[in-house]
Design an enzyme around this catalytic site. Structure first.
Site, PDB file in Angstrom:
ATOM      1  N   PRO A  11      28.608  45.158  11.693  1.00  0.00           N
ATOM      2  CA  PRO A  11      29.817  44.334  11.704  1.00  0.00           C
ATOM      3  C   PRO A  11      30.283  43.892  10.318  1.00  0.00           C
ATOM      4  O   PRO A  11      29.466  43.545   9.466  1.00  0.00           O
ATOM      5  CB  PRO A  11      29.415  43.115  12.538  1.00  0.00           C
ATOM      6  CG  PRO A  11      27.929  43.094  12.506  1.00  0.00           C
ATOM      7  CD  PRO A  11      27.502  44.528  12.431  1.00  0.00           C
ATOM      8  N   ASN A  12      31.586  43.934  10.160  1.00  0.00           N
ATOM      9  CA  ASN A  12      32.312  43.470   8.970  1.00  0.00           C
ATOM     10  C   ASN A  12      32.182  44.402   7.757  1.00  0.00           C
ATOM     11  O   ASN A  12      32.847  44.182   6.744  1.00  0.00           O
ATOM     12  CB  ASN A  12      31.884  42.035   8.579  1.00  0.00           C
ATOM     13  CG  ASN A  12      32.149  41.055   9.705  1.00  0.00           C
ATOM     14  OD1 ASN A  12      33.270  40.987  10.221  1.00  0.00           O
ATOM     15  ND2 ASN A  12      31.135  40.331  10.133  1.00  0.00           N
ATOM     16  N   ARG A  19      36.200  42.086   1.419  1.00  0.00           N
ATOM     17  CA  ARG A  19      35.336  41.044   1.983  1.00  0.00           C
ATOM     18  C   ARG A  19      34.423  40.459   0.896  1.00  0.00           C
ATOM     19  O   ARG A  19      33.607  41.190   0.311  1.00  0.00           O
ATOM     20  CB  ARG A  19      34.470  41.680   3.084  1.00  0.00           C
ATOM     21  CG  ARG A  19      33.427  40.779   3.630  1.00  0.00           C
ATOM     22  CD  ARG A  19      32.397  41.542   4.451  1.00  0.00           C
ATOM     23  NE  ARG A  19      31.427  40.606   4.969  1.00  0.00           N
ATOM     24  CZ  ARG A  19      30.233  40.932   5.418  1.00  0.00           C
ATOM     25  NH1 ARG A  19      29.859  42.199   5.444  1.00  0.00           N
ATOM     26  NH2 ARG A  19      29.424  40.022   5.863  1.00  0.00           N
ATOM     27  N   TYR A  24      29.841  41.412  -2.419  1.00  0.00           N
ATOM     28  CA  TYR A  24      29.718  42.822  -2.035  1.00  0.00           C
ATOM     29  C   TYR A  24      30.442  43.787  -2.976  1.00  0.00           C
ATOM     30  O   TYR A  24      30.336  44.998  -2.796  1.00  0.00           O
ATOM     31  CB  TYR A  24      30.229  43.001  -0.598  1.00  0.00           C
ATOM     32  CG  TYR A  24      29.423  42.196   0.407  1.00  0.00           C
ATOM     33  CD1 TYR A  24      28.093  42.516   0.659  1.00  0.00           C
ATOM     34  CD2 TYR A  24      29.979  41.105   1.077  1.00  0.00           C
ATOM     35  CE1 TYR A  24      27.339  41.763   1.546  1.00  0.00           C
ATOM     36  CE2 TYR A  24      29.237  40.351   1.974  1.00  0.00           C
ATOM     37  CZ  TYR A  24      27.915  40.689   2.202  1.00  0.00           C
ATOM     38  OH  TYR A  24      27.158  39.953   3.079  1.00  0.00           O
ATOM     39  N   ASN A  75      22.529  49.847   7.999  1.00  0.00           N
ATOM     40  CA  ASN A  75      22.885  48.511   7.515  1.00  0.00           C
ATOM     41  C   ASN A  75      23.446  47.783   8.729  1.00  0.00           C
ATOM     42  O   ASN A  75      24.612  47.951   9.081  1.00  0.00           O
ATOM     43  CB  ASN A  75      23.902  48.569   6.379  1.00  0.00           C
ATOM     44  CG  ASN A  75      24.171  47.163   5.807  1.00  0.00           C
ATOM     45  OD1 ASN A  75      23.804  46.148   6.415  1.00  0.00           O
ATOM     46  ND2 ASN A  75      24.812  47.117   4.655  1.00  0.00           N
ATOM     47  N   ALA A  78      25.049  41.460   9.842  1.00  0.00           N
ATOM     48  CA  ALA A  78      24.553  40.183  10.389  1.00  0.00           C
ATOM     49  C   ALA A  78      23.618  40.380  11.578  1.00  0.00           C
ATOM     50  O   ALA A  78      22.746  39.536  11.832  1.00  0.00           O
ATOM     51  CB  ALA A  78      25.733  39.296  10.779  1.00  0.00           C
ATOM     52  N   GLU A  99      16.217  50.722   6.433  1.00  0.00           N
ATOM     53  CA  GLU A  99      17.097  49.550   6.472  1.00  0.00           C
ATOM     54  C   GLU A  99      17.706  49.339   5.089  1.00  0.00           C
ATOM     55  O   GLU A  99      16.983  49.337   4.091  1.00  0.00           O
ATOM     56  CB  GLU A  99      16.264  48.324   6.880  1.00  0.00           C
ATOM     57  CG  GLU A  99      17.049  47.019   6.862  1.00  0.00           C
ATOM     58  CD  GLU A  99      16.163  45.814   7.225  1.00  0.00           C
ATOM     59  OE1 GLU A  99      14.990  46.030   7.641  1.00  0.00           O
ATOM     60  OE2 GLU A  99      16.646  44.681   7.093  1.00  0.00           O
ATOM     61  N   HIS A 101      20.609  47.031   2.716  1.00  0.00           N
ATOM     62  CA  HIS A 101      21.574  45.942   2.517  1.00  0.00           C
ATOM     63  C   HIS A 101      22.155  46.065   1.122  1.00  0.00           C
ATOM     64  O   HIS A 101      21.404  46.326   0.165  1.00  0.00           O
ATOM     65  CB  HIS A 101      20.921  44.569   2.680  1.00  0.00           C
ATOM     66  CG  HIS A 101      20.298  44.400   4.023  1.00  0.00           C
ATOM     67  ND1 HIS A 101      21.051  44.193   5.159  1.00  0.00           N
ATOM     68  CD2 HIS A 101      19.006  44.467   4.421  1.00  0.00           C
ATOM     69  CE1 HIS A 101      20.231  44.123   6.200  1.00  0.00           C
ATOM     70  NE2 HIS A 101      18.993  44.300   5.783  1.00  0.00           N
ATOM     71  N   ARG A 108      19.657  35.022  -1.080  1.00  0.00           N
ATOM     72  CA  ARG A 108      20.769  34.346  -0.409  1.00  0.00           C
ATOM     73  C   ARG A 108      20.240  33.267   0.556  1.00  0.00           C
ATOM     74  O   ARG A 108      19.100  32.827   0.412  1.00  0.00           O
ATOM     75  CB  ARG A 108      21.650  35.399   0.285  1.00  0.00           C
ATOM     76  CG  ARG A 108      22.249  36.401  -0.723  1.00  0.00           C
ATOM     77  CD  ARG A 108      23.132  37.424  -0.048  1.00  0.00           C
ATOM     78  NE  ARG A 108      24.292  36.790   0.575  1.00  0.00           N
ATOM     79  CZ  ARG A 108      25.114  37.423   1.426  1.00  0.00           C
ATOM     80  NH1 ARG A 108      24.894  38.697   1.722  1.00  0.00           N
ATOM     81  NH2 ARG A 108      26.142  36.787   1.949  1.00  0.00           N
TER      82      ARG A 108
END
Ligand code: DQA
Length: 146
Positions: A11-12, A19, A24, A75, A78, A99, A101, A108
């Site tokens: 998502p996103n 964004r 990012y 990825n 969220a 995985e 990111h 963070r």
């Protein structure tokens, strides 16, 4: 036989480029696809891309990879921090999954420090921006040689 890899973005991530660019960067999802495709060609891997904002569709994509793809780069965005369903899907299909990111999630907010994906993944790459997808391809290429 050419090995194939499915790159799944959650998502996103369709909004990359606009964004939260301070986190990012300016790279779009299309840019990431282009550099990943170029690197996959160099490694002689077939690569496909899928993005969804919907958790169940991501589960379907992971399930659908069984028997079709030799590796997954995921990825989960969220959903990384919330989705037992995605973890179960990776375990159920047994397709080696890396995985990824873009950001260093450990630098963070504390809620980003836990991942439901990591226990099911071969490994985790985070904090290297778009380069993370390239590193994940290299990792999968090594796994596939074994
Ligand atoms: C992300 C990190 C997640 O915590 C966040 O929810 C995202 C993107 C990353 O690529 O850095 O949407 O997966």
């Amino acid at each position: 036989m050419v090995n194939s890899v499915l790159v799944i973005n959650g998502p996103n991530l369709n909004l990359l480029g606009t964004r939260e660019p301070e986190i990012y960067g300016a790279t779009t999802l299309s840019d990431i696809e282009a550099i990943t495709r170029t690197h996959a060609e160099a490694l002689k891997l077939d690569v496909s891309f899928y993005q969804s904002n919907v958790e169940g569709e991501l589960v379907d994509a992971i399930q659908g990879a069984k028997g079709t793809y030799d590796g997954i780069i995921l990825n989960a965005a969220a959903y990384t921090h919330t989705s037992i369903a995605l973890m179960d899907a990776i375990k159920a299909t047994g397709v080696p999954t890396i995985e990824v990111h873009l950001s260093n999630v450990f630098a963070r907010e504390p809620f980003r420090h836990h991942s439901y994906i990591s226990p099911a993944a071969e490994g985790v790459i985070c904090g290297f921006g778009a380069q993370g997808y390239i590193l994940a391809l290299d990792a999968l290429a090594e796994i596939m040689k074994k």
